[in-house]
Write an enzyme that holds these catalytic residues in place. Structure first.
Site, PDB file in Angstrom:
ATOM      1  N   HIS A 232       0.814  -1.216   0.000  1.00 23.15           N
ATOM      2  CA  HIS A 232       0.000   0.000   0.000  1.00 23.15           C
ATOM      3  C   HIS A 232       0.849   1.269   0.000  1.00 23.15           C
ATOM      4  CE1 HIS A 232       0.551  -0.246   4.495  1.00 23.15           C
ATOM      5  NE2 HIS A 232       0.533   1.060   4.384  1.00 23.15           N
ATOM      6  N   ASP A 256      -0.353  -7.390   0.797  1.00 21.07           N
ATOM      7  CA  ASP A 256       0.189  -6.064   1.109  1.00 21.07           C
ATOM      8  C   ASP A 256       1.716  -6.135   1.062  1.00 21.07           C
ATOM      9  OD1 ASP A 256       0.419  -3.431   1.693  1.00 21.07           O
ATOM     10  OD2 ASP A 256      -0.276  -3.554   3.775  1.00 21.07           O
ATOM     11  N   GLY A 335       3.440   5.960   9.089  1.00 24.61           N
ATOM     12  CA  GLY A 335       4.835   6.105   8.702  1.00 24.61           C
ATOM     13  C   GLY A 335       5.654   4.857   8.981  1.00 24.61           C
ATOM     14  N   SER A 337       4.585   1.913   8.181  1.00 29.42           N
ATOM     15  CA  SER A 337       4.243   0.952   7.135  1.00 29.42           C
ATOM     16  C   SER A 337       5.467   0.453   6.389  1.00 29.42           C
ATOM     17  CB  SER A 337       3.298   1.587   6.109  1.00 29.42           C
ATOM     18  OG  SER A 337       1.968   1.437   6.487  1.00 29.42           O
ATOM     19  N   SER A 352       2.030  -3.904   7.892  1.00 27.25           N
ATOM     20  CA  SER A 352       0.886  -3.604   7.036  1.00 27.25           C
ATOM     21  C   SER A 352       0.010  -2.528   7.676  1.00 27.25           C
ATOM     22  CB  SER A 352       0.070  -4.870   6.780  1.00 27.25           C
ATOM     23  OG  SER A 352      -1.111  -4.582   6.063  1.00 27.25           O
TER      24      SER A 352
END
Length: 383
Positions: A232, A256, A335, A337, A352
Site C-alpha cells: 500500500h 500487502d 509512517g 508501514s 501492514s
C-alpha cells in the site's frame, strides 16, 4: 457461534485498525526446555543487541535475563514445530508457546503422532479441525467478501476456531458473512473491535523512505537489488527517494507487499535499525511460533516489541481485504508501514496496518516476508 465483546486474555487490546502509511513530513520469561532434541544453541547476551533487550523490558516488562531465556526457548520451539508440522501433514492443527509455563504445544487431529526425539518436552493437543480446514473456512469468508463492517478474520490456533471480528456494534454483518460463506457455525467465534482498519503511510530495515515526494514509509528488509516493503506504500512504477529507486512489483489489497529496486550506489545492508544507535543483523527468515516475542522497526515510532497472536489473518481495510497476515500485540503508527518485524535475528514480515498507537497500545498486522520473497523470486541480504 458465540458473540463476545471481551476477547480472551491472549488476544486482548485491539483498537483502531490502520495501514501504517503517513503523509510526507519534515511477560514473563520462560525457561528453555531441557534435553533439546532440536539442538538449537542457547541465545546469549552477545547474540541479542542490548537495544532489543531494552525494548522487551520497556514494552513487555520482561527482565533481560528472562528475555534471553525466552528467546532461546522460542528459537528451539520454532525448530521443533517446523519438524513436527511436516511429520503431521494434513493432521497438523497449529502450534503455540506458553509464555508462563515455557512449554511448546502442538495440536493435531491425530495427537498420538506427536512423537519422536523432537517431540520431547512438547505437549500434544487433540484438535477437532486441522489448520488446513480452519484456513479453508477463512478462504470461504474471503470468497464471500468481507463487508466494511467486518474488520478481520483469523485462526485462533489454541481455541481451534476461526475468529471473525466486527467493527463496533455491527455484529449482524459478521454473522451474515458467516452465513453467506456457508461455513460451520460451531467453528467460528464472533468478536468486536471499537474501530475499523485504515492505512497509515507516512537500505537498512526500519529506515524511512519517500514515495513520489508525497508520502513516507519504512524499509522492510534489504534483498538482492533493493528492499521489500508494504504494497500500500506505492504502486508498481512509483519512484522513491532516500534511497532512489522504483517499485518493480506491488500488490494491494489482497496482499500487502512490494519490492523496490534501488539505483546503483546504494549499499544494501542485512540489518535492521534498532533506533538506539545500532543495528540488528538479519540471519534468516524462520517463522516464529504463536506466542513468540517479536520486535518491529519503523520510521515513526522506532523499535517496539510484542508477541505473535495468530497467522494467516484476513483484515478488512477501507481499500479492501488483505489475507495471510501475522497478527501481533506490537504497536505502530502512521509512517511505520513497510517496516521490519523480527523474532530475534529472524525476519518475519513487513508492517501492514493495525489499530491503536504506541501511547495506548494496539494490534498490528504484518505481511509475511517469506511470501514476498517467493512472489518475486528475491533473496534476503543477510548480516
Amino acid at each position: 457461534m458465540t458473540l463476545t465483546r471481551t476477547r480472551r486474555a491472549a488476544l486482548s487490546g485491539a483498537a483502531a485498525l490502520t495501514l501504517l502509511l503517513g503523509p510526507l513530513a519534515a511477560g514473563s520469561g520462560a525457561a528453555t526446555p531441557s534435553g533439546s532434541a532440536a539442538g538449537t544453541a542457547a541465545v546469549t547476551a552477545s547474540d541479542v543487541p542490548a537495544a532489543m533487550l531494552d525494548a522487551l523490558e520497556r514494552d513487555l516488562g520482561v527482565p533481560r535475563e528472562k528475555a534471553l531465556q525466552r528467546l532461546s526457548f522460542q528459537s528451539d520451539a520454532a525448530t521443533r514445530v517446523r519438524t513436527l508440522s511436516q511429520a503431521l501433514g494434513d493432521t497438523y492443527a497449529g502450534a503455540w508457546v506458553d509464555p508462563a509455563a515455557g512449554t511448546v504445544h502442538v495440536a493435531s487431529t491425530a495427537p498420538q503422532r506427536v512423537r519422536g526425539p523432537v517431540a520431547r518436552g512438547v505437549t500434544a493437543v487433540a484438535a477437532e479441525r486441522s489448520l488446513a480446514e480452519l484456513e479453508a473456512i477463512g478462504a470461504r469468508l474471503d470468497a464471500a467478501g468481507l463487508p466494511a463492517d467486518v474488520a478481520t478474520w483469523y485462526v485462533d490456533v489454541p481455541a481451534n476456531e476461526v475468529v471473525v471480528e466486527a467493527v463496533g456494534s455491527a455484529t449482524t454483518a459478521a454473522a451474515d458473512l458467516v452465513a453467506a460463506a456457508g461455513v460451520p457455525a460451531d467453528a467460528v467465534r464472533l468478536t468486536s473491535t471499537p474501530e475499523a482498519p485504515s492505512t497509515f503511510i507516512d537500505v537498512v530495515g526500519g529506515n524511512a523512505y519517500y514515495i513520489n515526494n508525497a508520502s513516507r514509509c519504512s524499509v522492510g528488509f534489504a534483498v538482492q537489488g533493493g528492499f521489500v516493503t508494504a504494497g500500500h506504500c506505492g504502486a508498481t512504477g512509483a519512484r522513491t527517494t532516500n534511497p532512489t529507486g522504483t517499485f518493480r512489483g506491488s500488490s494491494f489489497p489482497g496482499n500487502d507487499y512490494a519490492w523496490v529496486q534501488v539505483a546503483s550506489g546504494n549499499a544494501l545492508v542485512g540489518a535492521v535499525n534498532n533506533y538506539s544507535g545500532g543495528r540488528v543483523a538479519v540471519r534468516g527468515s524462520q517463522q516464529a511460533a504463536v506466542g513468540a516475542y517479536v520486535c518491529r522497526s519503523g520510521s515513526t515510532t522506532g523499535w517496539r516489541c510484542g508477541t505473535v497472536q495468530a497467522y494467516n489473518t484476513s483484515v478488512r481495510y477501507a481499500q479492501g481485504t488483505v489475507s495471510g497476515l501475522i497478527r501481533t500485540t506490537v504497536c505502530a503508527e502512521p509512517g511505520d508501514s513497510g517496516g521490519s518485524l523480527l523474532a530475534g535475528n529472524q525476519a518475519q514480515g513487513v508492517t501492514s496496518g493495525g489499530s491503536g498507537n504506541c501511547r495506548t497500545g494496539g494490534t498490528t498486522y504484518f505481511q509475511p516476508v517469506n511470501e514476498i520473497l517467493q512472489a518475486y523470486g528475491l533473496q534476503l541480504v543477510l548480516g
